[in-house]
Structure formats: C-alpha cells, structure tokens
Design a protein around this motif. Structure first.
Motif, short mmCIF file in Angstrom:
data_model
loop_
_atom_site.label_atom_id
_atom_site.label_comp_id
_atom_site.label_asym_id
_atom_site.label_seq_id
_atom_site.Cartn_x
_atom_site.Cartn_y
_atom_site.Cartn_z
N LYS A 63 -54.31 27.26 -76.40
CA LYS A 63 -55.16 26.48 -77.31
C LYS A 63 -54.39 25.92 -78.48
O LYS A 63 -54.71 24.85 -79.00
N LYS A 64 -53.37 26.65 -78.93
CA LYS A 64 -52.57 26.19 -80.07
C LYS A 64 -51.88 24.88 -79.74
O LYS A 64 -51.65 24.06 -80.62
N GLY A 65 -51.56 24.71 -78.48
CA GLY A 65 -50.90 23.49 -78.08
C GLY A 65 -49.46 23.46 -78.53
O GLY A 65 -48.95 24.38 -79.16
N GLY A 66 -48.79 22.45 -78.18
CA GLY A 66 -47.39 22.31 -78.55
C GLY A 66 -46.62 21.68 -77.42
O GLY A 66 -47.07 21.61 -76.28
N VAL A 67 -45.45 21.21 -77.77
CA VAL A 67 -44.65 20.53 -76.77
C VAL A 67 -43.21 21.03 -76.77
O VAL A 67 -42.51 20.84 -75.80
N GLY A 68 -42.80 21.66 -77.81
CA GLY A 68 -41.40 22.05 -77.96
C GLY A 68 -40.98 23.19 -77.05
O GLY A 68 -41.80 23.82 -76.37
N PRO A 69 -39.70 23.44 -77.05
CA PRO A 69 -39.17 24.52 -76.21
C PRO A 69 -39.66 25.90 -76.64
O PRO A 69 -39.81 26.79 -75.80
N ALA A 70 -39.94 26.09 -77.92
CA ALA A 70 -40.45 27.38 -78.38
C ALA A 70 -41.85 27.64 -77.80
O ALA A 70 -42.15 28.77 -77.38
N PHE A 71 -42.67 26.60 -77.76
CA PHE A 71 -44.01 26.74 -77.18
C PHE A 71 -43.92 27.05 -75.69
O PHE A 71 -44.64 27.91 -75.19
N GLN A 72 -43.04 26.35 -75.00
CA GLN A 72 -42.87 26.58 -73.56
C GLN A 72 -42.41 28.01 -73.30
O GLN A 72 -42.86 28.66 -72.35
N LYS A 73 -41.51 28.51 -74.15
CA LYS A 73 -41.01 29.86 -73.99
C LYS A 73 -42.13 30.88 -74.19
O LYS A 73 -42.27 31.84 -73.42
N LYS A 74 -42.96 30.66 -75.23
CA LYS A 74 -44.08 31.57 -75.49
C LYS A 74 -45.07 31.56 -74.33
O LYS A 74 -45.59 32.61 -73.94
N MET A 75 -45.33 30.39 -73.78
CA MET A 75 -46.28 30.29 -72.66
C MET A 75 -45.73 31.00 -71.42
O MET A 75 -46.47 31.69 -70.73
N LYS A 76 -44.45 30.85 -71.17
CA LYS A 76 -43.85 31.52 -70.01
C LYS A 76 -43.89 33.03 -70.18
O LYS A 76 -44.17 33.76 -69.23
N GLU A 77 -43.62 33.50 -71.39
CA GLU A 77 -43.68 34.94 -71.66
C GLU A 77 -45.10 35.47 -71.50
O GLU A 77 -45.30 36.54 -70.91
#
Length: 116
Positions: free
Chosen positions: A77-91
C-alpha cells in the motif's frame, strides 16, 4: 515441543533418511496396538500429547501467517518504485512464503497422524 527446523524438515531437506517426526509417529502408532496394556497406554498418551502440541503450533503458525500477510499488504500500500521498495517487497513475500510452507508441512504432519 518447541518450534524448530527439525519439525519442518522434509525427506529432501533432512540429513537423515526420514524426518524425525515421521519416524516418531510411526513408532508410536505401532506401539499403540501392542498386546501389552502399559505400552499401549503410554504410546497413546504420548501420541495424544504430540498431536495436541501440533494443534497449538498450527494455531501459532496461522497467526504468524496472518501477521506476515498484513505486513506485506501494508508495504504494498505504501507504494514505491525504487530498489529499496523492491527489496522490502521481496523480503516480505519471502517471509510469507516461508511461513506458508511451514503451515503446509504442519498440516501434512497432522493429517498423517490423524489418518494412522
């Protein structure tokens, strides 16, 4: 029975020929049909205690899965596009997948113990 990796081992991941819980339940099932009453009683009692604890663990795992799923949804829900967001989603997805795998393994163990 404490939650440990030994409980969730499968035939492919264990260093032994069979996972410990499968051997234990098979052994107790065999002993519960013994002609000697004390052995029958003791093995049935131990099997009952194990199954009771497996049910408690299943409840805990369900709560943990629900929590991890909600955490993953909140991150999405927080959304985001950066690599940090992608890393958090994968974790978050990895944690949900791990807990879901534990739940499936626990259900399989419980099904085996109820069917025998």
């Amino acid at each position: 029975m404490a939650i440990s990796d030994t409980l969730y081992e499968e035939a492919e991941t264990t260093t032994h020929t069979l996972p410990l819980i499968s051997i234990l339940l098979t052994w107790l099932n065999t002993m519960s049909s013994s002609p000697l009453r004390p052995i029958r009683h003791t093995s049935t009692y131990i099997a009952l205690k194990i199954v009771t604890e497996l049910c408690v663990q299943a409840g805990d795992i369900s709560k943990e899965l629900n929590l991890k799923q909600r955490q993953k949804d909140m991150e999405a829900k927080k959304g985001g596009v950066g690599p940090a967001f992608q890393k958090k989603m994968k974790e978050a997805e990895a944690k949900v997948k791990e807990v879901h795998g534990k739940k499936l393994r626990l259900e399989e163990i419980m099904k085996d113990s109820f069917d025998t």
